[in-house]
Write an enzyme that holds these catalytic residues in place. Structure first.
Site, PDB file in Angstrom:
ATOM      1  N   ASN A 169      -2.693  11.516  -7.491  1.00 45.24           N
ATOM      2  CA  ASN A 169      -2.958  10.362  -8.356  1.00 45.24           C
ATOM      3  C   ASN A 169      -1.738   9.438  -8.338  1.00 45.24           C
ATOM      4  OD1 ASN A 169      -4.278   8.802 -10.413  1.00 45.24           O
ATOM      5  ND2 ASN A 169      -2.950   9.766 -11.941  1.00 45.24           N
ATOM      6  N   SER A 228       4.500   6.470 -10.460  1.00 45.36           N
ATOM      7  CA  SER A 228       4.655   7.884 -10.106  1.00 45.36           C
ATOM      8  C   SER A 228       3.440   8.318  -9.298  1.00 45.36           C
ATOM      9  CB  SER A 228       4.718   8.751 -11.372  1.00 45.36           C
ATOM     10  OG  SER A 228       5.777   8.339 -12.212  1.00 45.36           O
ATOM     11  N   ASP A 239      -1.965  13.244 -16.170  1.00 44.05           N
ATOM     12  CA  ASP A 239      -0.730  12.603 -15.692  1.00 44.05           C
ATOM     13  C   ASP A 239       0.493  13.518 -15.762  1.00 44.05           C
ATOM     14  OD1 ASP A 239      -2.206  10.255 -15.271  1.00 44.05           O
ATOM     15  OD2 ASP A 239      -1.832   9.552 -17.306  1.00 44.05           O
TER      16      ASP A 239
HETATM   17  C1  GRF Z   1      -3.064   1.073 -10.603  1.00 41.27           C
HETATM   18  O1  GRF Z   1      -2.059   0.415 -11.298  1.00 41.27           O
HETATM   19  C2  GRF Z   1      -2.870   2.584 -10.683  1.00 41.27           C
HETATM   20  O2  GRF Z   1      -1.540   2.961 -10.851  1.00 41.27           O
HETATM   21  C3  GRF Z   1      -3.639   2.954 -11.919  1.00 41.27           C
HETATM   22  O3  GRF Z   1      -4.736   2.088 -11.940  1.00 41.27           O
HETATM   23  C4  GRF Z   1      -4.428   0.888 -11.241  1.00 41.27           C
HETATM   24  C5  GRF Z   1      -5.519   0.673 -10.239  1.00 41.27           C
HETATM   25  O4  GRF Z   1      -5.439  -0.586  -9.624  1.00 41.27           O
HETATM   26  N1  GRF Z   1      -3.976   4.348 -11.909  1.00 41.27           N
HETATM   27  P1  GRF Z   1      -6.386  -0.934  -8.404  1.00 41.27           P
HETATM   28  O5  GRF Z   1      -7.824  -0.680  -8.842  1.00 41.27           O
HETATM   29  O6  GRF Z   1      -5.998  -0.045  -7.251  1.00 41.27           O
HETATM   30  O7  GRF Z   1      -6.145  -2.382  -8.122  1.00 41.27           O
END
Ligand code: GRF
Length: 215
Positions: free
Chosen positions: A107, A136, A145
């Site tokens: 993730n 992260s 997380d």
């Molecule tokens: C990203 O900032 C990621 O870290 C978080 O959700 C957001 C997804 O953005 N888990 P995208 O859909 O890839 O533009």
């Protein structure tokens, strides 16, 4: 060549970065399928444009988290990917699923964990006047997380930063770092062993990859 399944819920800019890097063979892998719990996710259009199989399983059609995850497990078992990449997938996964695919799911999270798990990380950074922020990348376990960290990317905050500017700069480093880590995993240079991340021929700082960005 390794196979990847990407799970998304929203815009999919990280998905796009992964697609682009597979296309130029920076990542030596095939994206077998993109799965979304949100049928309206723009990420699904990105998958379509790239001719990648995609499936929407609307979580609202399921009575419980367990039922939704059972269907997700069924699909993932069928696809049998080497790596499952969560890229803005906004569902908490059940222990049944995370345990079954331990070491195979990663993730990306927009904070320097363990700071700010969960939602609204940029708001927290602004509220607390943090001088650094970041992303992260970690293996997924049943705790939200909290899985073993693989990599972090740091940026310095600026006095005029607002949510939009932070989202924008965090996305920029996500699009650099996520493909890099996926590439290493697909080359068997990063793996999870007895809940510990193992690196092969990769420079780490305090057992994780740590990059500082001037963005
Ligand atoms: C990203 O900032 C990621 O870290 C978080 O959700 C957001 C997804 O953005 N888990 P995208 O859909 O890839 O533009």
């Amino acid at each position: 060549m390794k196979s990847i399944v990407v799970l998304v819920s929203g815009s999919g800019s990280n998905l796009q970065a992964i697609i682009d890097n597979c296309n130029i063979k920076y990542i030596n892998a095939e994206i077998k399928c993109v799965i979304s719990n949100n049928p309206g996710a723009y990420a699904l259009q990105r998958a379509n444009s790239a001719n990648i199989d995609n499936i929407a399983i609307n979580h609202k059609d399921y009575l419980s988290r367990d039922e939704f995850d059972n269907e997700l497990i069924r699909i993932l078992d069928d696809l049998s990917p080497d790596l499952i990449v969560l890229a803005g997938f906004m569902r908490i996964l059940t222990e049944k699923l995370t345990k079954k695919f331990i070491g195979k799911i990663i993730n990306i999270h927009p904070s320097l964990l363990p700071k700010y798990p969960g939602l609204n990380t940029h708001q927290e950074v602004i509220k607390n006047r943090d001088i650094i922020h970041g992303v992260s990348i970690h293996y997924v376990t049943s705790e939200l997380d909290c899985g073993p960290l693989i990599a972090q990317g740091e940026i310095k905050t600026k006095t005029f930063d607002d949510i939009n500017s932070l989202v924008d700069r965090i996305h920029k480093i996500e699009h650099l770092m996520y493909p890099e880590i996926i590439k290493y995993i697909c080359e068997d240079k990063i793996s999870l062993n007895s809940n510990q991340v193992k690196f092969k021929n990769i420079k780490t700082k305090d057992y994780i990859i740590y990059n500082k960005y001037e963005i």
